[in-house]
Design an enzyme around this catalytic site. Sequence first.
Site, short mmCIF file in Angstrom:
data_model
loop_
_atom_site.label_atom_id
_atom_site.label_comp_id
_atom_site.label_asym_id
_atom_site.label_seq_id
_atom_site.Cartn_x
_atom_site.Cartn_y
_atom_site.Cartn_z
N ASP A 22 0.88 -1.17 0.00
CA ASP A 22 0.00 0.00 0.00
C ASP A 22 0.92 1.22 0.00
O ASP A 22 1.78 1.34 0.89
CB ASP A 22 -0.89 -0.02 1.25
CG ASP A 22 -1.92 1.10 1.25
OD1 ASP A 22 -1.60 2.21 0.77
OD2 ASP A 22 -3.03 0.86 1.74
N SER A 66 2.07 10.17 -14.13
CA SER A 66 1.42 11.46 -13.92
C SER A 66 0.15 11.45 -14.75
O SER A 66 -0.61 10.47 -14.72
CB SER A 66 2.38 12.59 -14.34
OG SER A 66 1.73 13.83 -14.28
N ASN A 74 3.05 3.80 -10.04
CA ASN A 74 1.84 3.98 -10.87
C ASN A 74 0.56 4.13 -10.06
O ASN A 74 -0.42 4.71 -10.53
CB ASN A 74 1.75 2.76 -11.81
CG ASN A 74 0.41 2.63 -12.44
OD1 ASN A 74 0.05 3.41 -13.32
ND2 ASN A 74 -0.36 1.64 -11.99
N LYS A 132 -1.57 15.71 -9.55
CA LYS A 132 -0.69 15.33 -10.67
C LYS A 132 0.25 16.49 -11.02
O LYS A 132 1.38 16.26 -11.44
CB LYS A 132 -1.52 14.88 -11.87
CG LYS A 132 -2.27 13.56 -11.64
CD LYS A 132 -1.32 12.39 -11.33
CE LYS A 132 -2.03 11.06 -11.25
NZ LYS A 132 -1.15 9.92 -10.92
N TYR A 144 -7.52 16.00 -7.73
CA TYR A 144 -6.79 15.04 -8.56
C TYR A 144 -5.81 15.75 -9.49
O TYR A 144 -4.62 15.42 -9.53
CB TYR A 144 -7.76 14.18 -9.38
CG TYR A 144 -7.02 13.28 -10.34
CD1 TYR A 144 -6.25 12.22 -9.88
CD2 TYR A 144 -7.04 13.53 -11.72
CE1 TYR A 144 -5.53 11.42 -10.76
CE2 TYR A 144 -6.33 12.73 -12.59
CZ TYR A 144 -5.58 11.68 -12.11
OH TYR A 144 -4.85 10.89 -12.98
N1 NAP Z 1 -7.23 5.99 -16.72
C1 NAP Z 1 -6.95 7.24 -17.03
O1 NAP Z 1 -7.68 7.89 -17.81
C2 NAP Z 1 -5.69 7.89 -16.47
C3 NAP Z 1 -5.21 9.05 -17.09
C4 NAP Z 1 -4.07 9.66 -16.59
C5 NAP Z 1 -3.41 9.12 -15.49
N2 NAP Z 1 -3.90 7.99 -14.90
C6 NAP Z 1 -3.17 7.45 -13.74
O2 NAP Z 1 -2.83 6.11 -13.99
C7 NAP Z 1 -2.57 5.46 -12.76
C8 NAP Z 1 -3.26 4.10 -12.77
O3 NAP Z 1 -4.65 4.28 -12.87
P1 NAP Z 1 -5.57 3.41 -13.85
O4 NAP Z 1 -6.11 4.31 -14.89
O5 NAP Z 1 -4.86 2.19 -14.26
O6 NAP Z 1 -6.80 3.11 -12.88
P2 NAP Z 1 -7.18 1.80 -12.03
O7 NAP Z 1 -7.51 0.69 -12.97
O8 NAP Z 1 -8.21 2.28 -11.09
O9 NAP Z 1 -5.84 1.44 -11.25
C9 NAP Z 1 -5.41 2.16 -10.12
C10 NAP Z 1 -4.49 1.27 -9.32
O10 NAP Z 1 -3.97 2.01 -8.22
C11 NAP Z 1 -4.13 1.20 -7.05
N3 NAP Z 1 -4.15 1.95 -5.81
C12 NAP Z 1 -5.03 2.89 -5.41
N4 NAP Z 1 -4.72 3.30 -4.16
C13 NAP Z 1 -3.62 2.60 -3.78
C14 NAP Z 1 -2.82 2.55 -2.61
N5 NAP Z 1 -3.08 3.31 -1.54
N6 NAP Z 1 -1.75 1.69 -2.57
C15 NAP Z 1 -1.49 0.89 -3.61
N7 NAP Z 1 -2.22 0.87 -4.75
C16 NAP Z 1 -3.27 1.72 -4.82
C17 NAP Z 1 -5.41 0.43 -7.29
O11 NAP Z 1 -5.44 -0.68 -6.41
P3 NAP Z 1 -6.77 -1.38 -5.86
O12 NAP Z 1 -7.13 -2.39 -6.92
O13 NAP Z 1 -6.35 -1.99 -4.57
O14 NAP Z 1 -7.81 -0.30 -5.71
C18 NAP Z 1 -5.23 0.05 -8.76
O15 NAP Z 1 -4.39 -1.06 -8.90
C19 NAP Z 1 -3.07 6.40 -11.66
O16 NAP Z 1 -1.95 7.04 -11.09
C20 NAP Z 1 -3.92 7.39 -12.43
O17 NAP Z 1 -3.97 8.64 -11.80
C21 NAP Z 1 -5.03 7.36 -15.36
#
Ligand code: NAP
Length: 290
Positions: free
Chosen positions: A61, A139, A88, A157, A153
């Site tokens: 975590d 990011s 990530n 970032k 949010y």
């Molecule tokens: N999807 C988009 O449009 C987008 C765009 C720009 C940036 N991002 C960034 O990409 C990254 C990954 O997000 P994603 O899009 O792949 O969404 P996601 O599918 O919701 O994945 C987020 C991951 O972060 C984990 N997480 C959350 N809180 C945590 C904690 N305290 N300790 C450890 N793990 C934790 C979640 O784990 P759990 O399964 O345990 O909840 C999940 O594995 C994030 O930093 C997000 O801000 C996403």
Amino acid sequence: MVSPRFNSAKTIVITGSSSGIGLATARHFLDKGWQVVATMRDPDDAPSWMADSRVLVLRVDVTDLASLENGVAAAIARFGAIDVMFANAGYGLNGPLEGASEAQMLRQYDVNVFGVARTIQAVAPHMRERGGGTILVTSSIGGRIGMPAAPFYISSKHAVEGLIESARFELQPFGVRLKLIEPGGIRTDFSARSAAWTHHPAYADAIAATRRMAVDLLENMPEPAEVAKVVYAAANDRSSRLRYAAKPGPYLLLYRLLPDRVWRGMIEAALHRAARQTDKSARQATAAPA
Ligand SMILES: NC(=O)c1ccc[n+]([C@@H]2O[C@H](COP(=O)([O-])OP(=O)(O)OC[C@H]3O[C@@H](n4cnc5c(N)ncnc54)[C@H](OP(=O)(O)O)[C@@H]3O)[C@@H](O)[C@H]2O)c1
């Protein structure tokens, strides 16, 4: 002492690899012959293909430095060395600034900003001792542009961008590179399962409209595997380049090119369209026969 590598394969450690970008990146690196340390809050979430002997699944975590340090130690014990750390893990707190509770504000920065700092604190001693390594940090295009509907949010970032752009100067003399991965909108659990919302009665209509817009937008977003390819390219290119946009869409370019008044008008028009669409859907739902 420089820790020995147990074989010629390289090793990546990933935070937040239970879903989305982290999961896709774990798969991509494994397919490319890397050893993968897939960390997640609940290892029961690991898919069956992570039973591969080249994958180590660990409970981490990012709000808990000890869990990150234990994860780094376990990765080194298993594979000998860490070549790449991919910080990530993160989530989005959406909704108006006025509606955020103290706990919501602190939690957003604890995970998205301090979580990245802790991840670097945990792995940097190992990489400094080895005289090299790469730390990639997720990011967002939202780290470069102010966007509506998620001020905490987006600002988290922006903080990540500043953190990495500054800290890279500390680690560069030790041969450790820091790089930013900046995805645009990607089809993951980000806007659904992982999303948190602030609430405030004065903004109820705006919240409904942006919720709807987030769901609609997600339908047409690129897959996380597209980001995994960019992460792989960033890990393997020998440069010290800082930023890697990943499927950014048109926004970054438009933001740079357009005068603020035109940019603002464009975003406001999109918000109005979403509000009208939400009104229409609400009217249709009310008019529908029971
Ligand atoms: N999807 C988009 O449009 C987008 C765009 C720009 C940036 N991002 C960034 O990409 C990254 C990954 O997000 P994603 O899009 O792949 O969404 P996601 O599918 O919701 O994945 C987020 C991951 O972060 C984990 N997480 C959350 N809180 C945590 C904690 N305290 N300790 C450890 N793990 C934790 C979640 O784990 P759990 O399964 O345990 O909840 C999940 O594995 C994030 O930093 C997000 O801000 C996403």
